[in-house]
Enzyme design. Structure first.
Site, PDB file in Angstrom:
ATOM      1  N   HIS A  24      38.263  38.192  39.565  1.00 34.56           N
ATOM      2  CA  HIS A  24      37.394  38.488  40.722  1.00 34.56           C
ATOM      3  C   HIS A  24      37.344  37.345  41.744  1.00 34.56           C
ATOM      4  O   HIS A  24      36.451  36.520  41.771  1.00 34.56           O
ATOM      5  CB  HIS A  24      35.996  38.937  40.318  1.00 34.56           C
ATOM      6  CG  HIS A  24      35.331  38.195  39.192  1.00 34.56           C
ATOM      7  ND1 HIS A  24      35.189  36.828  39.145  1.00 34.56           N
ATOM      8  CD2 HIS A  24      34.710  38.673  38.080  1.00 34.56           C
ATOM      9  CE1 HIS A  24      34.534  36.486  38.063  1.00 34.56           C
ATOM     10  NE2 HIS A  24      34.241  37.577  37.390  1.00 34.56           N
TER      11      HIS A  24
ATOM     12  N   GLY B  94      30.411  45.846  48.112  1.00 33.10           N
ATOM     13  CA  GLY B  94      29.407  45.543  49.118  1.00 33.10           C
ATOM     14  C   GLY B  94      28.463  44.430  48.730  1.00 33.10           C
ATOM     15  O   GLY B  94      27.587  44.064  49.514  1.00 33.10           O
TER      16      GLY B  94
ATOM     17  N   ASP C 278      34.549  45.611  37.573  1.00 32.99           N
ATOM     18  CA  ASP C 278      33.689  44.717  36.792  1.00 32.99           C
ATOM     19  C   ASP C 278      32.420  45.471  36.384  1.00 32.99           C
ATOM     20  O   ASP C 278      31.340  44.897  36.264  1.00 32.99           O
ATOM     21  CB  ASP C 278      33.338  43.465  37.583  1.00 32.99           C
ATOM     22  CG  ASP C 278      32.832  42.318  36.703  1.00 32.99           C
ATOM     23  OD1 ASP C 278      32.993  42.393  35.467  1.00 32.99           O
ATOM     24  OD2 ASP C 278      32.250  41.360  37.247  1.00 32.99           O
TER      25      ASP C 278
END
Length: 409
Positions: free
Chosen positions: A231, A264, A288
């Site tokens: 990530h 977001g 995730d």
């Protein structure tokens, strides 16, 4: 009930088709699947030839809707109200919940825990994969912990973090029996160099993540065989003009795939767009997701992620999922995201749909060794011979139909 593939012929026509490679859409497209694989595709009226013959075919008039490959999520912790740590039944329930949102293959992620506990989890997933992986929905496992930096632990229990000793690595690999698809590793951990060698030697993709590593240290890990960035932007130093950090190291290396959580909350859509532009074909959209993902509206507001409690907060933007944070704080704890929502959020931010679909399909499949070869059908693409995982999307990018290995149910 696990979805099963279908040997029957399925023909879709009058569609807009994105094949997962990043190529522009094929207009007035048709697609034929049979025996669990894509048989043919094209544009125009050639589909009619495939409706003749013994047995006929199931025919879908797509009426201008999108045909895309099934999504491949290589980093997810649960869904449908279930956490992967609950066991194989929960893994299957989560996979089915995400399937309804277009994800036809996923990697089962686990948060940091004692090595023996993680070995039990890996063994359970190996059993699932060897039994058929719920019709191919389960590709294998991902250990996001325990080999992480305390300072960048995110929603991982600090008491469970540890160094990757050779004994621990060998124990985990033995338990996984060849199904450990990826592991997140802080390259600053003692023993990280040897662990990276052992993992990659066993065919496990190593991801740099949850780290304070500099750009140079991350680049060294990539040179040693790491091929993913967990990530991007999250749980690592950001991009600074005097200290560019792991993200720039990953962008500089054509061998590396960068995971991005486009919900977001974790990454601004414009930052995600920057990565997709700077590293075409090397960005993998991930969820995730924890247990709160793919739960119908009105569901619980509190969940567990490993041994920690997670609370859902209202989304800040229309179309975004709720924000998941550790109870009593502001630390983001996974997500309530599904990949169809990530596509819609990206498209709303102006990111080209062909790039988004590629990032949700062929790129993650390639990153964890699911791109085909050795007799296995390719995942994440629509091409003759590829596995017939197909998602039909409406003009608004909402999921209309999902087919796994050619089967709809």
């Amino acid at each position: 009930m696990s979805p099963r593939g279908s040997s029957a012929r399925w023909v879709a026509h009058s569609a807009r088709l994105l094949d997962g490679t990043g190529a522009p859409a094929l207009e007035d497209a048709w697609l034929v699947t049979e025996g669990g694989r894509v048989v043919a595709l094209g544009s125009g009226v050639g589909w009619r030839e495939h409706t003749r013959g013994s047995g006929g075919a199931e025919v879908l008039d797509a009426a201008g809707r999108w045909l895309v490959p099934g999504f491949v999520d290589v980093h997810r912790h649960g869904g449908g109200g279930r956490s992967h740590e609950e066991g194989p039944d929960a893994v299957l329930a989560a996979a089915l919940a995400h399937r309804a949102h277009g994800t036809t293959a996923g990697v089962v992620s686990f948060v940091a825990d004692d090595v023996d506990v993680l070995a039990e989890h890996l063994s359970g997933v190996a059993d699932l994969v060897e039994a058929g992986g719920a019709g191919g929905l389960v590709l294998g496992s991902h250990l996001e912990g325990p080999f992480l930096a305390h300072a960048r632990r995110g929603a991982h229990d600090p008491a469970k973090l540890t160094d990757p000793t050779p004994a621990a690595v060998r124990h985990l690999l033995a338990a996984a029996r060849g199904t450990l698809r990826q592991v997140t590793l802080d390259p600053q951990r003692a023993g990280a160099d040897e662990a990276l060698r052992l993992f990659t030697g066993a065919g496990t993709a190593v991801a740099v993540g949850h780290t304070e590593a500099s750009c140079e240290q991350a680049a060294g890990a990539f040179d040693a065989g790491a091929r993913l960035l967990t990530h991007a932007f999250n749980a690592m130093p950001g991009i600074h003009h005097r200290a560019p950090g792991p993200v720039v190291a990953a962008l500089d290396d054509e061998r590396v795939v960068l995971e991005v959580i486009l919900d977001g909350h974790h990454v601004h859509p414009r930052a995600a767009a920057l990565l997709l532009t700077a590293a075409p074909g090397r960005v993998a959209l991930i969820t995730d997701a924890m247990a709160a993902a793919a739960v119908p509206p009105g569901g619980p507001s509190r969940y567990r992620l490993g041994g920690l409690e997670v609370v859902l907060e209202a989304p800040a933007a229309a179309g975004a999922p709720p924000r998941a944070v550790l109870a009593g704080g502001d630390t983001i704890a996974g997500s309530a995201l599904t990949l169809d929502v990530a596509l819609r959020l990206g498209a709303a931010a102006g990111i080209p749909l062909e790039a988004l679909v590629r990032a949700a399909t062929s790129t993650p499949a390639r990153a964890v060794g699911a791109a085909g070869g050795g007799g296995a059908a390719a995942r994440g693409v629509l091409a003759p011979g590829a596995r017939a995982d197909v998602v039909v999307l409406g003009e608004d990018l909402a999921v209309v139909e999902v087919r796994t290995a050619g089967g709809a149910g």
